[in-house]
Design a protein around this motif. Structure first.
Motif, mmCIF file in Angstrom:
data_model
loop_
_atom_site.group_PDB
_atom_site.id
_atom_site.type_symbol
_atom_site.label_atom_id
_atom_site.label_comp_id
_atom_site.label_asym_id
_atom_site.label_seq_id
_atom_site.Cartn_x
_atom_site.Cartn_y
_atom_site.Cartn_z
ATOM 1 N N TYR A 69 16.856 -18.203 -21.208
ATOM 2 C CA TYR A 69 15.615 -19.217 -21.843
ATOM 3 C C TYR A 69 14.550 -19.522 -20.913
ATOM 4 C CZ TYR A 69 14.884 -24.282 -21.700
ATOM 5 O OH TYR A 69 14.041 -25.884 -21.051
ATOM 6 N N TRP A 70 14.884 -19.725 -19.117
ATOM 7 C CA TRP A 70 13.670 -19.160 -18.703
ATOM 8 C C TRP A 70 12.609 -18.112 -18.929
ATOM 9 C CZ3 TRP A 70 11.675 -23.590 -16.622
ATOM 10 C CH2 TRP A 70 12.950 -24.323 -16.221
ATOM 11 N N TRP A 71 13.538 -16.747 -19.261
ATOM 12 C CA TRP A 71 12.279 -16.252 -19.940
ATOM 13 C C TRP A 71 11.357 -16.963 -20.862
ATOM 14 C CZ3 TRP A 71 9.930 -12.080 -18.575
ATOM 15 C CH2 TRP A 71 9.533 -10.948 -19.999
ATOM 16 N N ARG A 98 1.073 -12.685 -24.641
ATOM 17 C CA ARG A 98 -0.007 -11.407 -25.956
ATOM 18 C C ARG A 98 1.525 -11.041 -26.270
ATOM 19 N NH1 ARG A 98 -3.888 -9.378 -21.318
ATOM 20 N NH2 ARG A 98 -4.755 -11.435 -21.313
ATOM 21 N N PHE A 99 2.738 -10.733 -25.627
ATOM 22 C CA PHE A 99 3.742 -9.546 -26.288
ATOM 23 C C PHE A 99 4.378 -11.003 -27.218
ATOM 24 C CE2 PHE A 99 2.139 -7.165 -22.700
ATOM 25 C CZ PHE A 99 2.858 -5.814 -23.673
ATOM 26 N N HIS A 100 4.294 -12.086 -26.800
ATOM 27 C CA HIS A 100 5.876 -12.902 -27.641
ATOM 28 C C HIS A 100 4.699 -13.498 -28.650
ATOM 29 C CE1 HIS A 100 9.030 -15.408 -27.619
ATOM 30 N NE2 HIS A 100 8.767 -17.202 -28.175
ATOM 31 N N ARG A 101 3.876 -13.254 -29.058
ATOM 32 C CA ARG A 101 3.107 -14.289 -30.300
ATOM 33 C C ARG A 101 3.163 -13.518 -30.851
ATOM 34 N NH1 ARG A 101 -2.942 -13.913 -28.436
ATOM 35 N NH2 ARG A 101 -3.299 -11.551 -28.514
ATOM 36 N N ARG A 154 4.506 -19.797 -21.562
ATOM 37 C CA ARG A 154 3.536 -20.078 -20.793
ATOM 38 C C ARG A 154 2.914 -19.629 -19.512
ATOM 39 N NH1 ARG A 154 6.767 -25.547 -19.090
ATOM 40 N NH2 ARG A 154 6.675 -26.373 -20.732
ATOM 41 N N VAL A 155 3.267 -18.263 -19.753
ATOM 42 C CA VAL A 155 2.376 -16.970 -19.152
ATOM 43 C C VAL A 155 1.677 -16.285 -20.263
ATOM 44 C CG1 VAL A 155 3.076 -15.339 -17.464
ATOM 45 C CG2 VAL A 155 3.955 -17.387 -17.409
ATOM 46 N N GLY A 156 -0.184 -16.094 -19.389
ATOM 47 C CA GLY A 156 -0.485 -15.847 -20.983
ATOM 48 C C GLY A 156 -0.181 -13.697 -20.939
ATOM 49 N N PHE A 157 0.019 -13.313 -19.765
ATOM 50 C CA PHE A 157 -0.364 -12.063 -20.397
ATOM 51 C C PHE A 157 1.428 -11.810 -21.541
ATOM 52 C CE2 PHE A 157 2.883 -7.907 -18.667
ATOM 53 C CZ PHE A 157 2.168 -7.484 -19.829
#
Length: 194
Positions: free
Chosen positions: A95-97, A109-112, A103-106
């Motif tokens: 869940y936190w991952w 970039r992959f999750h989008r 929330r973390v830009g880097f």
């Protein structure tokens, strides 16, 4: 393990059937085209994941568990209690991952790549950038070191999280009373799509 692919394909088929019978939203694109593209992405990712990450993670889980390392061993968990606690603990970490991926830009970039889908349905649960899967695999290695799950419990977690992702991405909806009941335990498609 042959049961894990069976769970994956079984839940996928069940959700595809449910979407066909009870779609919550009309499709903006032909379903077969979407499923074909996402299945190809998933096949490539699965091949790369199995070659690069799956075996090392399982070997790490076996070694850590055999040596009695990790919080699970310190708590004296065994059998079904260990499996249940492992699923809950690793799900909390996952869940936190997922939140960090937003929330973390880097990481975003992959999750989008997952969020760039134009329509949410069960096939969306197959759409991930391999970079995200690789980073997730590295993080799971740390989780294994910290928790010390048995290989069986780790496999149950992996199968459960995949099945849940297929469920909450599905283009289905439930009557309000059923929705409230399911929502008390799992992320629902309605809550996820909101």
């Amino acid at each position: 393990m042959p049961w894990r692919p069976a769970v994956f394909l079984g839940v996928l088929a069940l959700m595809l059937g449910a979407e066909t019978a009870f779609p919550a939203r009309p499709w903006a694109q032909p379903r077969l085209k979407r499923l074909g593209f996402h299945a190809l992405v998933a096949a490539v990712n699965t091949l790369l994941y199995r070659l690069a990450l799956a075996a090392p993670l399982m070997a790490l889980a076996a070694a850590v568990h055999a040596q009695g390392l990790g919080l699970s061993a310190r708590l004296g968990l065994t059998g079904p209690a260990e499996v249940g606690a492992t699923v809950l603990f690793l799900d909390l970490l996952n869940y936190w991952w997922h939140r960090w991926n937003h929330r973390v830009g880097f990481l975003w970039r992959f999750h989008r790549a997952h969020h760039s889908d134009t329509h949410v349905d069960v096939s969306t649960s197959l759409r991930f950038h391999f970079g995200e899967l690789a980073l997730s695999g590295g993080l799971k290695a740390l989780w294994i070191l910290a928790w010390g799950p048995s290989p069986a419990a780790f496999l149950v977690f992996e199968a459960a999280i995949t099945a849940c992702a297929q469920f909450h991405h599905a283009n289905i909806d439930f009557p309000d009373a059923v929705e409230r009941l399911i929502r008390s335990v799992l992320m629902t498609p309605r809550l996820h799509a909101a």
